[in-house]
Enzyme design. Sequence first.
Site, PDB file in Angstrom:
ATOM      1  N   ASP A  36       0.871  -1.179   0.000  1.00  0.00           N
ATOM      2  CA  ASP A  36       0.000   0.000   0.000  1.00  0.00           C
ATOM      3  C   ASP A  36       0.904   1.223   0.000  1.00  0.00           C
ATOM      4  O   ASP A  36       2.058   1.145   0.440  1.00  0.00           O
ATOM      5  CB  ASP A  36      -0.908   0.018   1.238  1.00  0.00           C
ATOM      6  N   ASN A  89      -5.597  -5.430  -5.982  1.00  0.00           N
ATOM      7  CA  ASN A  89      -6.784  -4.888  -5.323  1.00  0.00           C
ATOM      8  C   ASN A  89      -6.825  -3.366  -5.321  1.00  0.00           C
ATOM      9  O   ASN A  89      -7.899  -2.779  -5.289  1.00  0.00           O
ATOM     10  CB  ASN A  89      -6.824  -5.411  -3.879  1.00  0.00           C
ATOM     11  N   TYR A 155     -13.029   6.350 -13.786  1.00  0.00           N
ATOM     12  CA  TYR A 155     -13.048   5.102 -13.017  1.00  0.00           C
ATOM     13  C   TYR A 155     -13.717   3.989 -13.815  1.00  0.00           C
ATOM     14  O   TYR A 155     -13.174   2.883 -13.941  1.00  0.00           O
ATOM     15  CB  TYR A 155     -13.786   5.325 -11.695  1.00  0.00           C
ATOM     16  N   LYS A 159     -11.974   0.496 -15.271  1.00  0.00           N
ATOM     17  CA  LYS A 159     -12.422  -0.832 -14.865  1.00  0.00           C
ATOM     18  C   LYS A 159     -12.857  -1.676 -16.068  1.00  0.00           C
ATOM     19  O   LYS A 159     -12.687  -2.898 -16.074  1.00  0.00           O
ATOM     20  CB  LYS A 159     -13.549  -0.721 -13.836  1.00  0.00           C
ATOM     21  N   ALA A 188     -19.283  -1.384  -0.152  1.00  0.00           N
ATOM     22  CA  ALA A 188     -18.848  -1.604   1.231  1.00  0.00           C
ATOM     23  C   ALA A 188     -18.479  -0.267   1.870  1.00  0.00           C
ATOM     24  O   ALA A 188     -17.387   0.245   1.642  1.00  0.00           O
ATOM     25  CB  ALA A 188     -17.664  -2.563   1.283  1.00  0.00           C
TER      26      ALA A 188
END
Length: 261
Positions: A36, A89, A155, A159, A188
Site C-alpha cells: 500500500d 486490489n 473510473y 475498470k 462496502a
Amino acid sequence: MEFENKTIVITGAAGIFGRWIAAYFAKEGARLCLSDVRMDGLERAVSELGLDRSKVLLHATELTSDASMLDLVDLVKREWKAPDILVNNAGIYTRFSLLDMDIADWDRVFGVNLRAPFLLSREMAKLMIAEGKAGSIVNISSGASRKMTQNGVPYCTSKTAIDRLSKGFAMELAEYGIRVNVVEPGFAPGSEVSELSDDYVTNMLKNIPLGRSSGPMDAPAAIAYLCSEKAGFITGATLAVDGGNSIGTYKRPERDAAKAG
C-alpha cells in the site's frame, strides 16, 4: 487450511477490501506480502488484524512509480522467488466532469487502476514462470465496468479496461498454467479514504437487490475460490459479488425499503 504457506501479494492492503482479503488468506495459513502507499496503514492493519508478523512482508508502494513497483517485485523475488497468488486490489475513484478534469488526475486514475495491474501482473508472472509455478492472478474490478456513472467516467473506463486486460493475460499465460480472473466486489461503506454520509449509504442499500452491503467474507471468499484448485479450469472469468447491484436499475418494493433503511 487450504492456502497453508502459499505466498500471496495483495495491493491496496491498507484499505477496507485489502484488509478483508489479507485476513481471509491469513486465516487459511498463507504468507502475505501486503502493499500500500501508506506504510502506517499497513502496520496498523497487521496490528488490528492480529497477523503473524513472521509470515508477513510489508512494502510501501507508489503505484504510479515504476521504480517503486519494481522494488516490490524485487522484494518478493528475494524472499519467495515467486508468489503463488497476486491480487491487484488497489484502486482509486475520483469524481470529475470530463470537461473540468485535469490530465494529471486522469493519468493517476489510469496509472493506479490499469497501468499498475499490467506491470505487476507481467513482472510477477515472469517470476512464476521462472519457478515453474502454476499461479493465479485476480484483478479487482467493479460493476462500474459495465455501467457508466455521472462524473465517474475515468473510473468506469479504467475498470472496463482492466476486464479486457485480464482476459488478455489469461490467454497469454494459459500455457504456463497461470490463471487470471476478475472479481467485482459489492458496495462496502467504511473506507478511510472515501468517507460516505449515512444518507448516501442508506440510498445505496435500497438499490441492492439482496438488501445489504458487502461484508468481510464475501469478496475474499470469491477470490480464494478462484485461486483454489476447485477453480482449476477457470480463467478469464469475471465474478460479480455485489448482491445483484450490477444487474441493472433496481427499485426496492416499499415493504422492503423500510427494512433496508
